[in-house]
Design a protein around this motif. Structure first.
Motif: not given
Length: 680
Positions: A97-105, A83-94
């Motif tokens: 955590g092995g399905t997809h990745v995004d970058l928090v802006t 929890s507690g995402p910050r700008p610059g974190d990588l969001v890991m899905y699945g």
């Protein structure tokens, strides 16, 4: 070179609207060192690696094409948050955590704005293009989000609000205000250094009140050193300077120049002084004993902790974790005590006349090790990051022979000194990929001990199914792609070669592989262990025996899929490497739900060589069930499930001839007939 979260976000936004070419072809993979092979592969993680290269963040973001590898990288370094995402974190899905990745802006309450690269694919033989590089809003309660990876961005540009020190809090501070961090339960000074990205010397210099580096307490506040350099506390106007001549009257007569920044409060720790002391000084080795800490070793050997750390630069991924058998470099002129802890002889060999020890009862005689024998501490220099599983069952004669081939080729490629450790990496990897079986086929065109693919340049099919060639190819590739393999954890060195979707999986077999290597070398794995005897490693009964009724209750089990049983357990045939079918098949349409046959905990979830996508559940009484060839996995390792809970979907991954579920019951390490218990 910019190394901020803002630089990542700005560079990412320059790619908005980029669309891939046919078959996942992009410009990104060829521009990332070591990832040219990932062309025509799903590229969301490759795109993040490309951003790291272009912005200079390769020291805090791994260069990989695998989302699962990226997730494992940050989890191992304790930089992964739920929890507690910050700008610059990588969001890991699945699930893992092995399905997809995004970058928090951006972050706004429970809403986060993310940017990522969406890959294309094929459906019913027709290719469709992905969304390319996009930016969109989502929420932190998105059920597909596994968690947030937090790179340690090193510097922040003026006004950049995106790079906040973890655990310190956000917001700007006035230049004159001292930044502080509050010690939390379980923290150590070395851990805080890793958190802040500073050296221990810098932290101690900024905190002269810390007299014992091994003793800090919860709630204590520490000053955070200035990133531009180690701040030295200056005397206040109220603090009288020691007797010193007036600079304008007796300057010429002064015998020495007073240090303007030094007072009676000057900290005693001088990390920079140790750097010159270390240069051109001979070194000796100390072997870590049980109960040792780095600070304790420094104190007992009469040197500063900062000097010890500088002399052992990059020897530990986590200086807070050392274990018995590791070697620590010490200055060669340090005289060490005769014993460390409780009368354990010190291995530094710096004393010429050790004190006599009290006579003790002689231990039972043990076989003398053979020439060239190795030990567990030599082939396992680092503590494995995962729970060790051991072999699923006793190895067959053919599997032992394959392991011996891997061992021999490791010695051929790396020599007698480094070969045994390399052999551990090779054997653990091959066991994860093929269970040490020379498989004729696997996922796509994978084959052999290491499931190497001819289409990816590993060689011809006849070559990759030759154990000698496959092992040699593995080690020569490791030599090229992982030149620092000796200082890497097993899983990382293995992943540099295999580029596996489950990079951490081989680490679970490190101890078992290490014991096998020690036995191959003629050494012993314990106080009363005997040299390796291949004949005694063969199973006493090649045909699995059904366990007693008390070992596995015949009630409480459910059918794992809505399908009729197909190929039964024990069917003989050459299509199986063991000579017979080790489970029961349930032919069904791809996507048919698969449920847990009984209550338990997930201990494996991911790619498993010939099993393809596989899930293993640990039940009571030494029982495990495996669900293989899945097209999708809906659970993650560590999760607890009940009987009938969905865990995946029927597929045809791995060594499979069509969509079906392969179910195994493994009782005390032996595969048994699942239908005996499913039918009650």
């Amino acid at each position: 070179m910019a190394t901020t979260a803002q630089s990542m976000i700005q560079k990412a936004r320059t790619q908005l609207g980029y669309r891939e070419g046919p078959n996942n072809r992009t410009k990104y993979a060829p521009e990332v060192p070591g990832l040219a092979w990932a062309q025509n592969q799903p590229w969301c993680q490759t795109w993040v690696s490309w951003l790291a290269v272009k912005t200079g963040n390769t020291d805090v973001i791994p260069l990989t094409a695998s989302c699962l590898a990226c997730t494992g990288y940050y989890k191992q370094r304790k930089q992964f948050h739920r929890s507690g995402p910050r700008p610059g974190d990588l969001v890991m899905y699945g699930p893992s955590g092995g399905t997809h990745v995004d970058l928090v802006t951006e972050v706004s309450g429970n809403r986060i704005r993310v940017i990522g690269g969406n890959t294309g694919g094929s459906y019913n033989g027709a290719y469709y293009n992905g969304n390319g590089v996009y930016e969109k809003w989502t929420t932190t309660d998105n059920p597909k989000i596994h968690g947030f990876a937090r790179p340690k961005y090193r510097t922040a540009a003026p006004g950049d609000q995106t790079t906040v020190l973890p655990g310190v809090g956000g917001g700007q501070q006035s230049p004159s205000a001292k930044r502080k961090i509050t010690v939390k339960k379980g923290m150590t000074l070395l851990g805080i250094c890793a958190l802040l990205g500073v050296t221990l010397g810098e932290l101690l210099t900024a905190n002269p009140q810390v007299k014992n580096p091994d003793l800090i307490h919860e709630g204590q506040e520490l000053n955070i050193p200035d990133k531009k350099g180690t701040p030295v506390p200056k005397p206040t106007s109220e603090t009288p300077r020691p007797v010193a001549p007036e600079p304008d009257k007796k300057k010429a007569a002064a015998p020495e120049t007073p240090a303007p920044a030094r007072t009676q409060q000057t900290p005693t720790v001088k990390p920079e002084a140790t750097r010159s002391d270390r240069t051109d000084r001979p070194t000796t080795r100390y072997t870590v004993q049980r109960g040792d800490t780095l600070s304790g070793i420094a104190v007992k050997h009469g040197i500063t902790l900062a000097a010890l750390l500088e002399l052992n630069t990059d020897r530990w991924t986590d200086p807070d974790v050392i274990h018995s058998g590791q070697h620590v470099h010490l200055p060669g002129d340090v005289r060490v005590p005769d014993t460390i802890n409780t009368s354990v002889p010190c291995s530094c060999k710096a004393n010429t006349a050790p004190k006599p020890h009290k006579p003790v009862r002689p231990a039972p005689a043990t076989p003398a090790p053979q020439a060239g024998a190795t030990s567990l501490s030599e082939v396992m220099p680092l503590k494995p990051p995962v729970v060790q599983k051991g072999w699923d069952r006793a190895l067959t004669a053919a599997e032992l022979a394959n392991a011996r081939v891997i061992y021999d080729q490791a010695l051929t490629v790396f020599g007698r000194q480094d070969g045994p450790r390399a052999a551990v990496i090779g054997i653990a990897t091959a066991y994860q990929e093929s269970r040490l079986q020379n498989l004729p086929g696997g996922h796509l065109d994978s084959a052999g001990l290491f499931q190497q693919r001819p289409s990816m340049g590993w060689g011809t099919r006849s070559q990759v199914t030759d154990p000698v060639y496959a092992a040699t190819k593995f080690f020569t590739t490791m030599k090229q792609t992982a030149p620092e393999w000796k200082s890497m954890p097993l899983w990382e060195a293995s992943h540099k070669v295999q580029q596996s979707g489950s990079p951490m999986a081989p680490a679970a077999f490190e101890l078992a592989a290490a014991k096998l290597v020690v036995q191959f070398s003629g050494g012993s794995t314990g106080r009363h262990a005997k040299p390796y005897d291949p004949a005694k490693d063969q199973p006493t009964s090649p045909v699995p025996q059904a366990p007693t009724e008390t070992a596995l209750p015949a009630t409480g089990w459910v059918m794992p899929a809505q399908a009729q049983p197909g190929t039964p357990f024990g069917t003989k045939g050459t299509m199986w490497s063991s000579g017979q079918h080790t489970g029961t098949d349930f032919p069904a349409a791809e996507g048919t739900p698969v449920v847990a046959a009984g209550a338990g905990q997930i201990i494996e979830a991911g790619w498993a060589g010939a099993y393809g996508q596989s899930v293993v559940i640990e039940h009571d009484s030494g029982v495990r069930t495996r669900y293989a060839h899945l097209s999708a996995i809906h659970v993650s390792v560590g999760q607890t499930v009940q009987a009938g809970a969905p865990i995946g979907a029927v597929g045809s991954t791995g060594n499979s001839t069509g969509p079906h579920l392969h179910l195994e019951f493994i009782v005390n390490g032996v595969q048994v007939d699942p239908m005996t218990y499913l039918r009650g």
